[in-house]
Write a protein that holds these residues in place. Structure first.
Motif, PDB file in Angstrom:
ATOM      1  N   UNK A   1       0.755  -1.242   0.172  1.00 55.98           N
ATOM      2  CA  UNK A   1      -0.110  -0.043  -0.069  1.00 55.98           C
ATOM      3  C   UNK A   1       0.877   1.375  -0.132  1.00 55.98           C
ATOM      4  N   UNK A   2       2.217   1.098  -0.140  1.00 56.22           N
ATOM      5  CA  UNK A   2       2.875   2.326  -0.354  1.00 56.22           C
ATOM      6  C   UNK A   2       2.746   3.162  -1.570  1.00 56.22           C
ATOM      7  N   UNK A   3       2.679   4.436  -1.317  1.00 55.15           N
ATOM      8  CA  UNK A   3       2.405   5.392  -2.205  1.00 55.15           C
ATOM      9  C   UNK A   3       3.501   6.045  -2.923  1.00 55.15           C
ATOM     10  N   UNK A   4       4.763   5.723  -2.115  1.00 54.24           N
ATOM     11  CA  UNK A   4       6.138   6.342  -2.726  1.00 54.24           C
ATOM     12  C   UNK A   4       5.936   7.903  -2.477  1.00 54.24           C
ATOM     13  N   UNK A   5       5.206   8.287  -1.651  1.00 54.87           N
ATOM     14  CA  UNK A   5       5.171   9.984  -1.241  1.00 54.87           C
ATOM     15  C   UNK A   5       5.232   9.996   0.409  1.00 54.87           C
TER      16      UNK A   5
ATOM     17  N   UNK B   1     -13.907  -4.336  10.518  1.00 56.60           N
ATOM     18  CA  UNK B   1     -13.524  -5.263   9.592  1.00 56.60           C
ATOM     19  C   UNK B   1     -13.839  -4.547   8.044  1.00 56.60           C
ATOM     20  N   UNK B   2     -15.054  -3.986   7.997  1.00 56.57           N
ATOM     21  CA  UNK B   2     -15.385  -3.645   6.479  1.00 56.57           C
ATOM     22  C   UNK B   2     -14.394  -2.533   6.170  1.00 56.57           C
ATOM     23  N   UNK B   3     -14.158  -1.486   7.210  1.00 51.91           N
ATOM     24  CA  UNK B   3     -13.283  -0.391   6.798  1.00 51.91           C
ATOM     25  C   UNK B   3     -11.734  -0.887   6.572  1.00 51.91           C
ATOM     26  N   UNK B   4     -11.374  -1.906   7.057  1.00 49.53           N
ATOM     27  CA  UNK B   4     -10.001  -2.506   6.344  1.00 49.53           C
ATOM     28  C   UNK B   4     -10.106  -2.773   5.121  1.00 49.53           C
ATOM     29  N   UNK B   5     -11.299  -3.610   4.425  1.00 50.27           N
ATOM     30  CA  UNK B   5     -11.107  -3.887   3.048  1.00 50.27           C
ATOM     31  C   UNK B   5     -11.348  -2.624   2.347  1.00 50.27           C
ATOM     32  N   UNK B   6     -12.227  -1.857   2.679  1.00 52.95           N
ATOM     33  CA  UNK B   6     -12.418  -0.414   1.862  1.00 52.95           C
ATOM     34  C   UNK B   6     -11.072   0.409   1.855  1.00 52.95           C
TER      35      UNK B   6
ATOM     36  N   UNK C   1      -9.182   1.720  -1.416  1.00 55.55           N
ATOM     37  CA  UNK C   1      -9.163   2.984  -1.677  1.00 55.55           C
ATOM     38  C   UNK C   1      -7.819   3.546  -1.711  1.00 55.55           C
ATOM     39  N   UNK C   2      -6.815   3.055  -0.875  1.00 63.97           N
ATOM     40  CA  UNK C   2      -5.296   3.628  -1.114  1.00 63.97           C
ATOM     41  C   UNK C   2      -4.844   2.989  -2.526  1.00 63.97           C
ATOM     42  N   UNK C   3      -5.294   1.872  -2.951  1.00 60.91           N
ATOM     43  CA  UNK C   3      -4.728   1.091  -4.262  1.00 60.91           C
ATOM     44  C   UNK C   3      -5.393   1.874  -5.395  1.00 60.91           C
ATOM     45  N   UNK C   4      -6.421   2.499  -5.205  1.00 59.10           N
ATOM     46  CA  UNK C   4      -7.135   3.093  -6.366  1.00 59.10           C
ATOM     47  C   UNK C   4      -7.144   4.794  -6.241  1.00 59.10           C
TER      48      UNK C   4
ATOM     49  N   UNK D   1      -4.112   9.809  -6.872  1.00 64.00           N
ATOM     50  CA  UNK D   1      -3.669  11.120  -6.287  1.00 64.00           C
ATOM     51  C   UNK D   1      -2.471  11.333  -6.035  1.00 64.00           C
ATOM     52  N   UNK D   2      -1.765  10.340  -5.489  1.00 64.67           N
ATOM     53  CA  UNK D   2      -0.147  10.375  -5.316  1.00 64.67           C
ATOM     54  C   UNK D   2       0.508  10.358  -6.805  1.00 64.67           C
TER      55      UNK D   2
END
Length: 161
Positions: free
Chosen positions: A10-14, A103-108, A112-115, A120-121
């Motif tokens: 999940x690293x965004x490199x920023x 639990x559901x927030x973890x999946x979301x 969200x980070x990957x998309x 945005x990054x």
């Protein structure tokens, strides 16, 4: 519960975005590990972190003219609303619902980070958005009146378009 991002996937490199992501994951893990006595407090800390992170991202998206700002902001507003409902439930002692939300927030969050956060990054790198600017934008977001005003402004802006 398993760690959300041990691999760095999940690293965004920023660095400034990755620090916010790491803090969110740390607090979500704290929610997962909290006993029933500590769960309401842990959840409230996570909600506060999310509100601050989402407000900072909104500042960055506006400052740089991010094309997907509206879609990104809508997700933030919906999720933050649900998280705030979870805080009310925690305060009422409905802890199983809060644990299910976590639990559901973890999946979301992973999606969200990957998309949206990844896009945005990429945009911020292309705009040569500097961490120094991110700190100023984050300070402006934090110094503003409560996040409700930022959300109200975003809602009014969306409804006027």
């Amino acid at each position: 519960m398993a760690a959300l991002d041990r691999s760095g996937a999940l690293s965004l490199d920023l660095p400034f975005m990755d620090r916010a992501r790491e803090e969110f994951i740390r607090l979500l893990t704290r929610v997962d590990e909290a006993d029933n006595t500590r769960l309401p407090s842990a959840w409230n800390d996570l909600v506060e972190c999310a509100a601050e992170n989402f407000a900072r991202e909104e500042v960055w998206m506006r400052a740089t003219g991010h094309a997907s700002r509206k879609d990104h902001d809508i997700q933030h507003r919906v999720v933050l609303g649900v998280m705030r409902e979870g805080a009310l439930q925690a305060g009422e002692g409905r802890l199983l619902q809060v644990r299910e939300m976590a639990r559901q927030l973890r999946s979301w969050y992973a999606r969200h980070v990957q998309t949206l956060d990844a896009a945005l990054a990429l945009h911020l790198r292309g705009a040569r958005f500097e961490p120094a600017n991110a700190g100023a934008a984050g300070a402006a977001a934090k110094a503003a009146p409560p996040v409700w005003s930022a959300l109200r402004e975003a809602v009014e802006h969306v409804s006027s378009d």
